[in-house]
Write a protein that holds these residues in place. Structure first.
Motif, mmCIF file in Angstrom:
data_model
loop_
_atom_site.group_PDB
_atom_site.id
_atom_site.type_symbol
_atom_site.label_atom_id
_atom_site.label_comp_id
_atom_site.label_asym_id
_atom_site.label_seq_id
_atom_site.Cartn_x
_atom_site.Cartn_y
_atom_site.Cartn_z
ATOM 1 N N VAL A 165 -8.504 0.212 -2.707
ATOM 2 C CA VAL A 165 -9.049 -1.080 -2.906
ATOM 3 C C VAL A 165 -8.712 -2.185 -2.252
ATOM 4 O O VAL A 165 -9.503 -3.159 -1.689
ATOM 5 C CB VAL A 165 -9.520 -1.236 -4.503
ATOM 6 N N CYS A 166 -7.409 -2.637 -2.778
ATOM 7 C CA CYS A 166 -6.615 -3.637 -1.976
ATOM 8 C C CYS A 166 -6.694 -3.619 -0.640
ATOM 9 O O CYS A 166 -6.746 -4.685 0.239
ATOM 10 C CB CYS A 166 -5.152 -3.477 -2.440
ATOM 11 N N LYS A 167 -6.522 -2.371 0.229
ATOM 12 C CA LYS A 167 -6.508 -2.366 1.522
ATOM 13 C C LYS A 167 -7.953 -2.698 2.057
ATOM 14 O O LYS A 167 -8.187 -3.585 3.053
ATOM 15 C CB LYS A 167 -6.254 -0.970 2.090
ATOM 16 N N ASN A 168 -9.105 -2.375 1.320
ATOM 17 C CA ASN A 168 -10.514 -2.548 1.694
ATOM 18 C C ASN A 168 -10.716 -4.040 1.467
ATOM 19 O O ASN A 168 -11.503 -4.864 2.179
ATOM 20 C CB ASN A 168 -11.428 -1.697 0.829
ATOM 21 N N LEU A 169 -9.976 -4.806 0.750
ATOM 22 C CA LEU A 169 -10.358 -6.057 0.494
ATOM 23 C C LEU A 169 -9.139 -7.107 1.133
ATOM 24 O O LEU A 169 -9.199 -8.183 1.138
ATOM 25 C CB LEU A 169 -10.051 -6.653 -1.129
ATOM 26 N N ASN A 170 -8.341 -6.343 1.980
ATOM 27 C CA ASN A 170 -7.529 -7.036 2.973
ATOM 28 C C ASN A 170 -6.390 -7.883 2.080
ATOM 29 O O ASN A 170 -6.003 -8.905 2.592
ATOM 30 C CB ASN A 170 -8.301 -7.998 3.899
ATOM 31 N N LEU A 171 -5.979 -7.046 1.128
ATOM 32 C CA LEU A 171 -4.811 -7.625 0.511
ATOM 33 C C LEU A 171 -3.582 -6.945 1.188
ATOM 34 O O LEU A 171 -3.543 -5.916 1.699
ATOM 35 C CB LEU A 171 -5.096 -7.242 -0.951
ATOM 36 N N ASN A 172 -2.651 -7.438 0.594
ATOM 37 C CA ASN A 172 -1.154 -6.906 1.143
ATOM 38 C C ASN A 172 -0.583 -5.971 -0.092
ATOM 39 O O ASN A 172 0.519 -6.106 -0.167
ATOM 40 C CB ASN A 172 -0.164 -7.934 1.537
ATOM 41 N N PHE B 128 0.877 -1.251 0.008
ATOM 42 C CA PHE B 128 0.087 0.063 -0.048
ATOM 43 C C PHE B 128 0.850 1.275 -0.017
ATOM 44 O O PHE B 128 0.622 2.139 -0.703
ATOM 45 C CB PHE B 128 -0.901 0.030 1.156
ATOM 46 N N GLU B 129 1.661 1.165 0.994
ATOM 47 C CA GLU B 129 2.716 2.271 0.910
ATOM 48 C C GLU B 129 3.703 2.895 -0.331
ATOM 49 O O GLU B 129 3.687 3.818 -0.509
ATOM 50 C CB GLU B 129 3.811 2.146 2.129
ATOM 51 N N GLU B 130 3.725 1.690 -0.969
ATOM 52 C CA GLU B 130 4.790 1.902 -2.162
ATOM 53 C C GLU B 130 3.628 2.343 -3.226
ATOM 54 O O GLU B 130 4.028 3.433 -4.210
ATOM 55 C CB GLU B 130 5.229 0.476 -2.839
#
Length: 144
Positions: A46-53, A4-6
C-alpha cells in the motif's frame, strides 16, 4: 520511516515465527502471528502504491494533511481494507487465483490476542491459516 524492504523482512520473519510456533504446538500463537505477516506485507505494498518511502512509524510526527490522511489509511489491522488500498490488479489476482487461501487468512483478527487459549483444538485451523498465509505471502513479496 520503515522502508519497503524492511517491512518485507519483518513479514518474512513473522511467517517464520508462526511456523516455529506451529511446529512446537503453539497453535493459538501461530495463527495470531501469521496474520501480522500478511498485514505487514500488505502495508508495504500500500505504501509503495501511494508513493511513500515506507510505513510511517509511531516516532514520525506527520507534518502535512496528506501525511495525516495516509497514516489513517494504513493504521488498521483490517486485511480486507488493506487489500482494497493495494493496486487493483493485485487485489484481483489474490481474489481470483488465491481466493481459498485469502478466505482462510481472513479468519485472523488482532483481537485473537484476547481469546481464550484453545491449544490442540486449534491445530487444524492454525495449520490451514499459516499455510494459506504462506501461499499468499509468496505472491505478495514479489510485489514489494
Amino acid at each position: 520511516m520503515i522502508s519497503f524492504e524492511e517491512l518485507k523482512i519483518i513479514s518474512q520473519t513473522r511467517l517464520e515465527d508462526a511456523k516455529a510456533l506451529l511446529i512446537n504446538g503453539r497453535y493459538d500463537g501461530a495463527l495470531y502471528v501469521c496474520g501480522y505477516a500478511v498485514e505487514t506485507a500488505l502495508k508495504s505494498i500500500v505504501c509503495k502504491n501511494l508513493n511513500l518511502n515506507g510505513v510511517v512509524s509511531s516516532a514520525h510526527i506527520p507534518s502535512t494533511t496528506q501525511e495525516f490522511k495516509i497514516i489513517e489509511l494504513i493504521k488498521t489491522h483490517d486485511l480486507e481494507g488493506l487489500l482494497k488500498l493495494a493496486p487493483a490488479n493485485l487485489a484481483t489476482e489474490i481474489k481470483t487465483t488465491k481466493l481459498s487461501e485469502w478466505s482462510t487468512v481472513l479468519k485472523w483478527n488482532p483481537e485473537m490476542r484476547y481469546a481464550p487459549i484453545r491449544g490442540a483444538a486449534m491445530q487444524v485451523e492454525s495449520t490451514d491459516v499459516v499455510n494459506s498465509a504462506e501461499s499468499i505471502l509468496q505472491y505478495l513479496w514479489t510485489q514489494i
